[in-house]
Structures are given as C-alpha cells and as structure tokens.
Write a protein that holds these residues in place. Structure first.
Motif, mmCIF file in Angstrom:
data_model
loop_
_atom_site.group_PDB
_atom_site.id
_atom_site.type_symbol
_atom_site.label_atom_id
_atom_site.label_comp_id
_atom_site.label_asym_id
_atom_site.label_seq_id
_atom_site.Cartn_x
_atom_site.Cartn_y
_atom_site.Cartn_z
ATOM 1 N N GLY A 83 -25.895 22.557 5.727
ATOM 2 C CA GLY A 83 -25.379 21.432 4.953
ATOM 3 C C GLY A 83 -25.291 20.158 5.778
ATOM 4 N N SER A 84 -24.917 20.286 7.047
ATOM 5 C CA SER A 84 -24.862 19.129 7.946
ATOM 6 C C SER A 84 -26.256 18.565 8.172
ATOM 7 C CB SER A 84 -24.241 19.525 9.287
ATOM 8 O OG SER A 84 -22.914 19.953 9.113
ATOM 9 N N LEU A 85 -27.223 19.455 8.345
ATOM 10 C CA LEU A 85 -28.603 19.002 8.541
ATOM 11 C C LEU A 85 -29.153 18.312 7.300
ATOM 12 C CD1 LEU A 85 -30.067 21.948 10.609
ATOM 13 C CD2 LEU A 85 -29.620 19.601 11.384
ATOM 14 N N GLU A 86 -28.670 18.687 6.142
ATOM 15 C CA GLU A 86 -29.075 18.008 4.911
ATOM 16 C C GLU A 86 -28.681 16.527 4.979
ATOM 17 O OE1 GLU A 86 -30.797 17.477 1.237
ATOM 18 O OE2 GLU A 86 -30.890 19.275 2.466
ATOM 19 N N ILE A 87 -27.566 16.246 5.619
ATOM 20 C CA ILE A 87 -27.093 14.866 5.729
ATOM 21 C C ILE A 87 -27.727 14.141 6.913
ATOM 22 C CG2 ILE A 87 -25.053 13.409 6.128
ATOM 23 C CD1 ILE A 87 -23.422 15.639 4.705
ATOM 24 N N ILE A 88 -27.779 14.779 8.076
ATOM 25 C CA ILE A 88 -28.209 14.076 9.293
ATOM 26 C C ILE A 88 -29.534 14.549 9.860
ATOM 27 C CG2 ILE A 88 -25.840 13.541 9.972
ATOM 28 C CD1 ILE A 88 -26.241 15.793 12.149
ATOM 29 N N GLY A 89 -30.236 15.438 9.192
ATOM 30 C CA GLY A 89 -31.418 16.073 9.764
ATOM 31 C C GLY A 89 -32.636 15.194 9.947
ATOM 32 N N GLU A 90 -32.727 14.075 9.265
ATOM 33 C CA GLU A 90 -33.874 13.191 9.406
ATOM 34 C C GLU A 90 -33.656 12.341 10.658
ATOM 35 O OE1 GLU A 90 -36.430 9.867 9.011
ATOM 36 O OE2 GLU A 90 -34.267 9.681 8.919
ATOM 37 N N MET A 99 -29.749 9.846 13.017
ATOM 38 C CA MET A 99 -28.974 9.882 14.260
ATOM 39 C C MET A 99 -29.180 8.610 15.082
ATOM 40 S SD MET A 99 -26.957 12.375 14.282
ATOM 41 C CE MET A 99 -26.429 13.096 15.816
ATOM 42 N N LEU A 100 -30.358 8.006 14.977
ATOM 43 C CA LEU A 100 -30.575 6.747 15.693
ATOM 44 C C LEU A 100 -29.766 5.615 15.061
ATOM 45 C CD1 LEU A 100 -34.381 7.036 16.431
ATOM 46 C CD2 LEU A 100 -32.456 7.476 17.976
ATOM 47 N N ILE A 101 -29.661 5.603 13.752
ATOM 48 C CA ILE A 101 -28.812 4.619 13.066
ATOM 49 C C ILE A 101 -27.358 4.832 13.477
ATOM 50 C CG2 ILE A 101 -27.916 3.900 10.816
ATOM 51 C CD1 ILE A 101 -30.785 4.573 9.720
ATOM 52 N N ILE A 102 -26.935 6.086 13.506
ATOM 53 C CA ILE A 102 -25.558 6.386 13.911
ATOM 54 C C ILE A 102 -25.328 5.982 15.362
ATOM 55 C CG2 ILE A 102 -23.896 8.255 14.291
ATOM 56 C CD1 ILE A 102 -25.233 9.578 11.759
ATOM 57 N N THR A 129 -33.421 1.080 4.419
ATOM 58 C CA THR A 129 -32.642 0.977 3.183
ATOM 59 C C THR A 129 -32.304 2.361 2.647
ATOM 60 O OG1 THR A 129 -33.604 -1.166 2.620
ATOM 61 C CG2 THR A 129 -32.669 0.119 0.800
ATOM 62 N N ARG A 130 -33.294 3.249 2.594
ATOM 63 C CA ARG A 130 -33.057 4.626 2.111
ATOM 64 C C ARG A 130 -32.068 5.368 2.988
ATOM 65 N NH1 ARG A 130 -38.744 5.066 1.034
ATOM 66 N NH2 ARG A 130 -38.962 6.238 2.944
ATOM 67 N N ARG A 131 -32.228 5.254 4.299
ATOM 68 C CA ARG A 131 -31.332 5.961 5.223
ATOM 69 C C ARG A 131 -29.903 5.435 5.102
ATOM 70 N NH1 ARG A 131 -31.783 10.459 6.173
ATOM 71 N NH2 ARG A 131 -32.734 10.243 4.207
ATOM 72 N N LEU A 132 -29.733 4.120 5.039
ATOM 73 C CA LEU A 132 -28.391 3.545 4.914
ATOM 74 C C LEU A 132 -27.739 3.970 3.603
ATOM 75 C CD1 LEU A 132 -28.995 -0.031 6.355
ATOM 76 C CD2 LEU A 132 -27.672 1.812 7.423
ATOM 77 N N ARG A 133 -28.491 3.966 2.518
ATOM 78 C CA ARG A 133 -27.944 4.419 1.230
ATOM 79 C C ARG A 133 -27.535 5.882 1.294
ATOM 80 N NH1 ARG A 133 -32.267 1.335 -2.639
ATOM 81 N NH2 ARG A 133 -31.239 -0.695 -2.577
ATOM 82 N N HIS A 134 -28.356 6.697 1.950
ATOM 83 C CA HIS A 134 -28.064 8.126 2.106
ATOM 84 C C HIS A 134 -26.771 8.321 2.906
ATOM 85 C CE1 HIS A 134 -28.897 12.410 2.743
ATOM 86 N NE2 HIS A 134 -28.640 12.213 4.016
ATOM 87 N N LEU A 135 -26.640 7.579 4.002
ATOM 88 C CA LEU A 135 -25.432 7.694 4.831
ATOM 89 C C LEU A 135 -24.201 7.194 4.088
ATOM 90 C CD1 LEU A 135 -26.959 6.628 8.241
ATOM 91 C CD2 LEU A 135 -26.063 8.883 7.647
#
Length: 159
Positions: free
Chosen positions: A15-22, A26-29, A54-60
């Motif tokens: 479940g964690s990888l579903e959120i941060i796996g791309e 982690m580079l944005i974080i 844009t997609r990554r920020l929306r996802h986070l």
C-alpha cells in the motif's frame, strides 16, 4: 506494460508503494524536505516535465502527503507543503539515502546526502530500535510477520 495496482492489498508495504513507488515521488519529497515548495522550483531542480510533475503533485496531495496552499491572490499562486504524513516519509527517505551512500548506488563518485542533527551537528543514522529495550536491532534479530500471519526469521542464519 501496465503496472499492477496495490491499492487494495492487505500489505502495508504494498500500500505504501502504491503511494510512493514511482521514482519521481521520492525526489519530489526530497526537494520538499529540503524546503522547496513551488511548482517551478520542483520542475527546475528535478528537470521533470510539467505534465508529469502536475500528476505527481496531485497524487501526493490526494494521498495526504502534500497540501496545496495559496500564497498569492492575483494571480492565484500555490505552493506544496508537506503534511505530517509527508514529513514522516523523511525517515524512509533517510534510510534509502543511507543505503545508497553505503553501497554507492549513484555511480563511481556519488554525492552522498548527509543528515545531521540541528542541535549538535552530529551525523544522523537510521536504525531499527527494539521498543522494549531502546537498543538497536540488527537484521539477524528481525522476525517478520507478513499479512499471511506466518512469522519468519529471515536473518537468523546471516552475519
């Protein structure tokens, strides 16, 4: 090839990888943890395409890692602030960077990420602590219980 979703997994790691796996996540974080908050700062520092950022920020944001906060009215401008959930990802990021620093995963001459105490300046290290004794625990002493409930001791035969 389509990626498998772990959204409905009963495993917290999946479940964690579903959120941060791309990898961009982690580079944005990393950038957010070092104080960057604005879209253009992320884009310039990472060299990431606008549509992907844009997609990554929306996802986070959708997953409660970042919060979009307006900092200017005319024209409307926003920045992305780490939530408590996002800040706590810093520990995972530190552990991954520590592993990368040790195993030199960035090539022949990596520029290691350093983490130091704000109070003392001393280097920081991520460790696993036994909560009963407050003592560090090493891999050979770890027992793992995955969602299937079967406890395993993967490190018992290792050094």
């Amino acid at each position: 090839m389509r990626r498998t979703s772990f959204a409905n997994s009963d495993c917290t790691l999946a479940g964690s990888l579903e959120i941060i796996g791309e990898w961009w996540t982690m580079l944005i974080i990393r950038e957010a943890l070092t104080g960057y908050r604005r879209f253009e700062d992320f884009r310039e520092r990472l060299g990431i395409a606008r549509n992907i950022l844009t997609r990554r920020l929306r996802h986070l944001e959708a997953n409660g890692i970042l919060e979009r906060v307006q900092y200017q009215d005319r024209p409307p401008r926003y920045e992305y602030v780490l939530t408590q959930k996002g800040k706590e990802l810093g520990i995972a990021l530190m552990a991954l960077a520590q592993w990368g620093n040790k195993w030199k995963t960035a090539g022949d001459t990596p520029a290691p990420i350093r983490f130091n105490s704000a109070e003392t300046g001393a280097p920081l290290e991520v460790r696993i602590i036994d909560t009963a004794t407050d003592q560090p625990i090493y891999y050979k002493s770890v027992v793992v219980t995955p969602p299937d409930g079967i406890t395993r001791h993967p490190g018992k035969d290792s050094e």
